[in-house]
Design a protein around this motif. Structure first.
Motif, PDB file in Angstrom:
ATOM      1  N   GLU A  12     -43.970 -44.642  17.602  1.00 14.48           N
ATOM      2  CA  GLU A  12     -44.129 -45.969  17.005  1.00 14.48           C
ATOM      3  C   GLU A  12     -44.727 -45.822  15.612  1.00 14.48           C
ATOM      4  N   VAL A  13     -44.098 -46.453  14.639  1.00 10.80           N
ATOM      5  CA  VAL A  13     -44.602 -46.424  13.265  1.00 10.80           C
ATOM      6  C   VAL A  13     -45.305 -47.753  13.006  1.00 10.80           C
ATOM      7  N   ALA A  14     -46.584 -47.682  12.627  1.00  9.40           N
ATOM      8  CA  ALA A  14     -47.309 -48.893  12.230  1.00  9.40           C
ATOM      9  C   ALA A  14     -47.307 -48.943  10.695  1.00  9.40           C
TER      10      ALA A  14
ATOM     11  N   GLY B  41     -47.021 -51.504   8.819  1.00  5.95           N
ATOM     12  CA  GLY B  41     -46.131 -52.576   8.373  1.00  5.95           C
ATOM     13  C   GLY B  41     -45.711 -53.203   9.668  1.00  5.95           C
ATOM     14  N   PRO B  42     -44.703 -54.051   9.692  1.00  4.94           N
ATOM     15  CA  PRO B  42     -44.206 -54.490  10.999  1.00  4.94           C
ATOM     16  C   PRO B  42     -43.890 -53.245  11.853  1.00  4.94           C
ATOM     17  N   HIS B  43     -44.442 -53.212  13.060  1.00 10.32           N
ATOM     18  CA  HIS B  43     -44.299 -52.005  13.880  1.00 10.32           C
ATOM     19  C   HIS B  43     -42.844 -51.806  14.302  1.00 10.32           C
ATOM     20  N   VAL B  44     -42.434 -50.559  14.301  1.00 12.12           N
ATOM     21  CA  VAL B  44     -41.108 -50.235  14.827  1.00 12.12           C
ATOM     22  C   VAL B  44     -41.233 -49.025  15.745  1.00 12.12           C
ATOM     23  N   VAL B  45     -40.439 -49.029  16.799  1.00  8.68           N
ATOM     24  CA  VAL B  45     -40.404 -47.920  17.746  1.00  8.68           C
ATOM     25  C   VAL B  45     -39.091 -47.198  17.519  1.00  8.68           C
ATOM     26  N   HIS B  46     -39.164 -45.879  17.388  1.00  7.17           N
ATOM     27  CA  HIS B  46     -37.879 -45.173  17.318  1.00  7.17           C
ATOM     28  C   HIS B  46     -37.730 -44.195  18.465  1.00  7.17           C
ATOM     29  N   LEU B  47     -36.518 -44.002  18.874  1.00  4.04           N
ATOM     30  CA  LEU B  47     -36.205 -43.219  20.061  1.00  4.04           C
ATOM     31  C   LEU B  47     -35.151 -42.166  19.723  1.00  4.04           C
ATOM     32  N   GLY B  48     -35.316 -41.002  20.313  1.00  5.15           N
ATOM     33  CA  GLY B  48     -34.252 -40.005  20.236  1.00  5.15           C
ATOM     34  C   GLY B  48     -34.190 -39.232  18.939  1.00  5.15           C
ATOM     35  N   ALA B  49     -35.157 -39.402  18.046  1.00 12.90           N
ATOM     36  CA  ALA B  49     -35.030 -38.760  16.735  1.00 12.90           C
ATOM     37  C   ALA B  49     -35.982 -37.581  16.518  1.00 12.90           C
ATOM     38  N   HIS B  50     -37.020 -37.428  17.376  1.00 11.57           N
ATOM     39  CA  HIS B  50     -37.979 -36.330  17.190  1.00 11.57           C
ATOM     40  C   HIS B  50     -38.484 -36.269  15.763  1.00 11.57           C
ATOM     41  N   GLN B  51     -38.922 -37.399  15.202  1.00 12.07           N
ATOM     42  CA  GLN B  51     -39.347 -37.409  13.812  1.00 12.07           C
ATOM     43  C   GLN B  51     -40.667 -38.118  13.671  1.00 12.07           C
TER      44      GLN B  51
ATOM     45  N   LEU C  40     -42.574 -40.212  11.131  1.00 13.05           N
ATOM     46  CA  LEU C  40     -42.281 -40.932   9.905  1.00 13.05           C
ATOM     47  C   LEU C  40     -43.576 -41.573   9.418  1.00 13.05           C
ATOM     48  N   ALA C  41     -43.862 -41.398   8.134  1.00 10.06           N
ATOM     49  CA  ALA C  41     -45.117 -41.890   7.582  1.00 10.06           C
ATOM     50  C   ALA C  41     -45.153 -43.407   7.628  1.00 10.06           C
ATOM     51  N   PRO C  42     -46.342 -43.972   7.980  1.00  9.86           N
ATOM     52  CA  PRO C  42     -46.443 -45.444   8.020  1.00  9.86           C
ATOM     53  C   PRO C  42     -46.249 -46.071   6.648  1.00  9.86           C
ATOM     54  N   THR C  43     -46.380 -45.247   5.590  1.00 11.57           N
ATOM     55  CA  THR C  43     -46.215 -45.781   4.234  1.00 11.57           C
ATOM     56  C   THR C  43     -44.752 -46.003   3.876  1.00 11.57           C
ATOM     57  N   LEU C  44     -43.828 -45.469   4.684  1.00 12.46           N
ATOM     58  CA  LEU C  44     -42.401 -45.692   4.389  1.00 12.46           C
ATOM     59  C   LEU C  44     -42.073 -47.170   4.511  1.00 12.46           C
TER      60      LEU C  44
ATOM     61  N   ILE D  39     -37.095 -46.301   7.080  1.00 17.67           N
ATOM     62  CA  ILE D  39     -37.108 -45.840   8.479  1.00 17.67           C
ATOM     63  C   ILE D  39     -35.751 -46.126   9.128  1.00 17.67           C
ATOM     64  N   PHE D  40     -35.220 -47.346   8.875  1.00 19.78           N
ATOM     65  CA  PHE D  40     -33.934 -47.710   9.491  1.00 19.78           C
ATOM     66  C   PHE D  40     -32.795 -46.841   8.953  1.00 19.78           C
ATOM     67  N   ASN D  41     -32.966 -46.307   7.733  1.00 19.77           N
ATOM     68  CA  ASN D  41     -31.951 -45.400   7.189  1.00 19.77           C
ATOM     69  C   ASN D  41     -32.103 -43.998   7.773  1.00 19.77           C
TER      70      ASN D  41
END
Ligand SMILES: [Zn+2]
Ligand SMILES: [Zn+2]
Length: 440
Positions: free
Chosen positions: A78-80, A82-92, A94-98, A103-105
């Motif tokens: 889960e990336v906080a 900003g509006p929180h987003v959960v990503h699945l299946g990517a093993h990544q 991602l900095a919360p500053t993105l 992130i969606f890209n």
């Protein structure tokens, strides 16, 4: 003939699996350790679980060392910030500053998918606003239920935002998750996924395709679709509702069975199966591809995968098979009601530089003669189902439907690949529509 674009089409040879895709442990701010969390969810009889601690990517080896109790552990995060987003299946990690769009890209390029978390959290119900959800592209879905918000300000549901996006033609899937931080607040929401490959990859793939429903306690027994006719049966439902644009009730049945002929004019339909004590199951939307020629928005090809800009590629030498494999970045056309409705903006890929970009999309048609209608501002080559159907120069600006030509669609899924020269960096993008005269 009108038909429904139905994510539950052709469910054969697979099985339904149940699981929660949003969970915290002591690795971040949860109360239970990784192994205790796994034990808790295995105890619910779940088939899969995603551990999604904030800002901390759990080492895959650490996950492999857990006794999974037979549950499939789906890589999550889960990336906080900003509006929180959960990503699945990517093993990544991602900095919360993105930015959220970054992130969606990035996540789909790594093979994963992103879910916007608890959009209606907070006193203004605006953790993720409708403007943001409209502006962003490339996320697979949103939590239409988040159990963690039950005792918080705002709403644990986000159905009205979902209906607004669906009414604009956006393909956004609805998820139900626990967002568990505390065992007393667990087992509230889950997703039931149809997989043919019983693995984390198989689950992620089915989620991307919308082959699942979200639940807080109701089990759907069957979903049958034929043309515009839908029959839905849910074991423990007291009432089933059919919802269309924008949130309008199309039909209702008391009991556990609903049969409906979806009206041509409904832009989409989704089903809510309501059980006792607020338990529910929500199907994914089915989009209506109508007869009415006036509903031109329905014929836009506006969901593409795009390649990065190929700086030294020449339009004359494009290999369409290789080019298709480079198309990994999801790009969505401007939504219904936008002044440039349907426009596919390629400026982020082109970056005002010379080169070629590739675009790929698939769409369903009935077999027969049809028309491709295009508007674009750079030299272009187009392949339909592997066969080149057009090669021509482009002029600024892109004008809707400026170029039209006949093609033969095949039954079911069709594929279009486009190679577009950036015209020295001056290109913005294109409009594309695929029509079958007199039909859709
Ligand atoms: Zn969160
Ligand atoms: Zn969370």
């Amino acid at each position: 003939m009108a038909y429904l674009e139905n994510p539950y089409d052709g469910l054969v040879g697979g099985t339904w699996l149940r699981g929660n895709l949003h969970t915290h442990t002591t690795v971040s701010d949860g109360q239970l350790s990784l192994q205790q969390t796994v034990n808790l969810y295995a105890g619910f009889g779940h088939d899969f679980l995603a551990l999604t601690d904030h800002e901390i990517l759990i080492d895959p080896a650490g996950i492999a060392a857990l006794d999974s109790r037979g549950m499939i552990l789906v890589p999550g995060y889960e990336v906080a910030g900003g509006p929180h987003v959960v990503h699945l299946g990517a093993h990544q990690r991602l900095a919360p500053t993105l930015s959220r769009q970054e992130i969606f890209n990035a996540v789909p390029q790594a093979g994963g998918l992103v879910i916007v978390a608890h959009p209606d959290w907070l006193g203004q119900f605006d953790h993720a606003t409708i403007e943001q959800l409209r502006e962003w592209t490339g996320y697979a879905g949103m939590e239409i239920y988040n159990g963690g918000i039950e005792e918080e300000d705002g709403s644990c549901y986000a159905l009205s935002k979902w209906d607004m996006l669906l009414a604009a033609g956006r393909r956004v899937w609805g998820f139900a998750n626990d967002d568990c931080h505390n065992p007393a607040k667990s087992g509230r929401g889950w997703n039931v996924v149809y997989v043919t490959d019983r693995s984390a990859e198989g689950i992620v793939d089915a989620l991307k395709k919308g082959r699942f429903y979200a639940s807080t306690g109701v089990t759907i027994r069957s979903i049958q679709v034929e043309g515009l006719q839908v029959r839905i049966e849910a074991e423990d439902a007291d009432r089933i509702l059919a919802i269309g644009a924008t949130g309008k009730r199309l039909a209702m049945a008391d009991g556990n069975l609903l049969e409906l002929r979806v009206p041509d004019s409904a832009r989409y339909v989704r089903f809510e199966c309501l059980g006792r004590r607020q338990a529910a199951a929500w199907t994914q939307p089915m989009f209506v591809h109508a007869d009415a020629k006036s509903m031109k928005a329905l014929s836009f090809l506006d969901t593409w995968n795009v390649s990065p800009r190929m700086a030294d590629s020449d339009l004359a030498d494009v290999d369409p098979v290789k080019a298709a494999t480079r198309c990994t970045m999801p790009v969505q056309g401007r939504p219904f009601g936008h002044i440039l409705e349907g426009f596919v903006d390629l400026r982020p890929q082109i970056e005002a530089q010379p080169g070629v970009v590739f675009l790929r999309t698939t769409f369903r048609k009935t077999a027969g003669r049809g028309i491709l209608k295009l508007g674009y501002d750079g030299p272009i080559r187009i392949w339909l189902n592997g066969k080149e159907v057009f090669h021509g120069p482009g002029t600024n600006p892109a004008v809707l439907d400026k170029m039209q030509f006949f093609v033969d669609f095949r039954e079911g899924e069709n594929e279009i690949l486009i190679a577009m020269n950036s015209n020295g960096g001056k290109v913005w993008g294109l409009f594309a529509r695929a029509e079958t005269p007199g039909r859709d």
